[in-house]
Motif scaffolding. Structure first.
Motif, short mmCIF file in Angstrom:
data_model
loop_
_atom_site.label_atom_id
_atom_site.label_comp_id
_atom_site.label_asym_id
_atom_site.label_seq_id
_atom_site.Cartn_x
_atom_site.Cartn_y
_atom_site.Cartn_z
N ASP A 258 5.50 -9.34 12.28
CA ASP A 258 6.59 -8.47 11.80
C ASP A 258 6.07 -7.50 10.73
N ALA A 259 5.01 -7.88 10.06
CA ALA A 259 4.37 -7.04 9.05
C ALA A 259 2.93 -7.50 8.90
N ILE A 260 2.06 -6.59 8.46
CA ILE A 260 0.63 -6.92 8.36
C ILE A 260 0.06 -6.39 7.05
N VAL A 261 -0.77 -7.21 6.41
CA VAL A 261 -1.63 -6.76 5.32
C VAL A 261 -3.02 -6.56 5.91
N THR A 262 -3.55 -5.36 5.81
CA THR A 262 -4.83 -5.07 6.47
C THR A 262 -5.76 -4.29 5.58
N VAL A 263 -7.05 -4.53 5.77
CA VAL A 263 -8.06 -3.68 5.14
C VAL A 263 -8.06 -2.33 5.86
N SER A 264 -8.68 -1.35 5.23
CA SER A 264 -8.80 -0.04 5.84
C SER A 264 -9.84 -0.07 6.95
N GLY A 265 -9.77 0.90 7.85
CA GLY A 265 -10.73 0.97 8.95
C GLY A 265 -10.06 1.24 10.27
N THR A 266 -10.82 1.12 11.34
CA THR A 266 -10.29 1.36 12.68
C THR A 266 -9.10 0.47 13.00
N PRO A 277 4.55 -2.39 11.47
CA PRO A 277 4.50 -1.92 10.07
C PRO A 277 3.41 -2.66 9.29
N MET A 278 2.74 -1.93 8.40
CA MET A 278 1.60 -2.53 7.70
C MET A 278 1.49 -1.99 6.29
N VAL A 279 0.68 -2.69 5.49
CA VAL A 279 0.23 -2.23 4.19
C VAL A 279 -1.29 -2.22 4.22
N ILE A 280 -1.90 -1.09 3.87
CA ILE A 280 -3.36 -0.95 3.89
C ILE A 280 -3.89 -1.17 2.49
N ILE A 281 -4.93 -2.00 2.37
CA ILE A 281 -5.58 -2.19 1.07
C ILE A 281 -7.05 -1.81 1.17
N TYR A 282 -7.59 -1.35 0.07
CA TYR A 282 -8.99 -0.89 0.05
C TYR A 282 -9.56 -1.17 -1.33
N ASP A 299 -6.59 13.10 1.85
CA ASP A 299 -5.51 12.60 1.01
C ASP A 299 -5.17 11.14 1.30
N HIS A 300 -5.74 10.58 2.36
CA HIS A 300 -5.40 9.22 2.76
C HIS A 300 -6.67 8.43 3.07
N ILE A 301 -6.58 7.11 2.97
CA ILE A 301 -7.67 6.20 3.31
C ILE A 301 -7.50 5.68 4.73
N GLY A 302 -6.29 5.31 5.11
CA GLY A 302 -6.03 4.72 6.42
C GLY A 302 -6.11 5.74 7.54
N LEU A 303 -6.83 5.38 8.61
CA LEU A 303 -6.98 6.30 9.73
C LEU A 303 -5.64 6.69 10.34
N CYS A 304 -4.71 5.74 10.40
CA CYS A 304 -3.40 6.06 10.98
C CYS A 304 -2.70 7.15 10.17
N ASN A 305 -2.85 7.11 8.84
CA ASN A 305 -2.27 8.15 7.99
C ASN A 305 -3.01 9.47 8.11
N ILE A 306 -4.33 9.39 8.26
CA ILE A 306 -5.13 10.61 8.42
C ILE A 306 -4.75 11.33 9.70
N GLU A 315 -0.59 2.69 1.14
CA GLU A 315 -1.99 2.39 0.86
C GLU A 315 -2.11 1.94 -0.59
N LEU A 316 -2.75 0.84 -0.83
CA LEU A 316 -3.00 0.34 -2.17
C LEU A 316 -4.51 0.28 -2.37
N ILE A 317 -5.01 1.12 -3.26
CA ILE A 317 -6.44 1.34 -3.39
C ILE A 317 -6.95 0.83 -4.73
N GLN A 318 -8.09 0.13 -4.68
CA GLN A 318 -8.82 -0.37 -5.84
C GLN A 318 -7.92 -1.21 -6.74
N HIS A 319 -7.62 -0.78 -7.96
CA HIS A 319 -6.84 -1.62 -8.88
C HIS A 319 -5.40 -1.82 -8.41
#
Length: 378
Positions: A258-266, A277-282, A299-306, A315-319
């Protein structure tokens, strides 16, 4: 010779290898790859799992392994040159190998472009000197190469042919003993061991926090072919969470969520094609992040957003990639149906931007056109 340095490239390389075998009798394909390429009949002289690292500092730590692999393939290019070198993504390694190939008269087909549109745009000229033809997977990449005079073909995205579950959600829920009445959250820690070290503890801490607040949640985790259960065990044991591990079936895992926490990438593009629906972390080392922050032009890290050209998923990046922030985003997806539905609808739009199916056949066709005259074609 075919070179894929990580799990996603291994998957795409296997599809291209299969398409080449349909076209040519007795073709010998060898190089760097993983489980999927071996299953497709590729002789892997180096396992891609040993090559898959992210970040400048992380690469330094793995330099001896990477150097040995490069030396092995460079030696073959010099002494027993193949008819064609197919490079798949993995740019820092592959562009150096392309230079060796060019020096020794080996034609080079590069499949899945370095992200020249995101950073180090000047690489397009280096690519022009070392690569005979680019097979790109995003339509917006074509002008970068055309403007630089580099032969280029948009072949569509390979994920369009491969992203699909093996069964429907209800069937998969029964197979993996999941309760259809309980929400399912996916934990996607990536395919690299370096990602496990930097991001998996954060993902598991998020899951613990979510479980404390919402005891009804159940969790699934896909195990990439480049990793083993032993890679996960120390983290899983420490977490104390009950998590359903799904080996080598990431799309089935997505279908359950129903929802996913995922690292960035393909993987973010795969999840987008599944409409989840997902949340991207990097998160990388502080030094890698500071260098990248000054160089990256998107402006974005996630390929889907790009691909979408907008922030479709958070996208939640670094800190920012800390459990409390991630948990809030997951709770919003699970608790706000309109928000989740709007995200899913925008993710569906990403598919239309990626061309049509048949990518691996188009790459095989380009390879056939580049092979030396006299190679027998079935």
């Amino acid at each position: 010779m075919m070179v894929a340095g990580e799990a996603s490239g291994d998957h795409h390389g296997a599809a291209v290898a299969a398409a080449l075998r349909e076209r040519f009798r007795d073709v010998d394909i060898f190089g760097i790859g993983g489980v999927r390429m071996r299953e497709a009949g590729v002789r892997t002289l180096v396992d891609a799992a040993e090559m898959a690292v992210v970040g400048l500092v992380e690469v330094v730590a793995h330099f001896p392994t990477i150097y040995r692999a490069f030396s092995l393939l460079a030696g073959i290019l010099k002494r027993q040159p193949p008819d064609l070198l197919i490079l798949i993504d993995y740019p820092d390694f592959n562009l150096r190998l392309a230079k060796v190939a060019k020096k020794h008269g080996v034609k080079v087909l590069y499949f899945i472009s370095p992200q020249v549109w995101a950073w180090r745009a000047g690489r397009v000229h280096t690519i022009g000197r070392r690569v005979d033809h680019m097979a790109v997977v995003f339509p917006f990449e074509v002008p970068f190469y055309q403007d630089a005079g580099v032969p280029v073909t948009f072949v569509g995205h390979p994920l369009l042919d491969s992203v699909r579950p093996t069964a429907g959600r209800s069937v998969l829920q029964r197979e993996f003993s999941l309760d259809p009445a309980r929400p399912t959250v996916g934990l996607f820690p990536g395919s690299r061991r370096s990602e496990l070290r930097s991001l998996f503890p954060t993902i598991l801490s998020t899951a613990r926090l979510l479980r404390e607040r919402h005891p009804e949640l159940q969790f699934v985790l896909p195990l990439a072919t480049s990793l083993t259960r032993a890679d996960l065990e120390p983290h899983l044991t420490e977490s104390g969470l009950a998590i359903t591990i799904i080996p080598a079936r990431s799309h089935d895992a997505m279908e359950l969520c129903d929802a996913i926490v995922t690292v960035s990438g393909t993987v973010t593009l795969e999840i987008a094609l599944m409409g989840v629906p997902m949340v991207i972390i990097y998160k990388v080392s502080p030094m890698t992040y500071e260098i990248g922050r000054r160089l990256i032009r998107v402006d974005h890290i996630g390929l889907c957003n790009i691909v979408a050209g907008e922030r479709v998923v958070p996208e939640l990046i670094q800190h920012e990639a800390e459990p409390a922030r991630i948990a809030v985003e997951i709770e919003k997806i699970l608790g706000d149906r309109e928000y989740a539905a709007a995200m899913t609808e925008k993710l569906k739009g990403v598919r239309g931007m990626l061309g049509t199916g048949g990518c691996s056949r188009r790459v095989a066709q380009l390879a056939a056109e580049m092979l030396a005259p006299g190679v027998e074609n079935t």
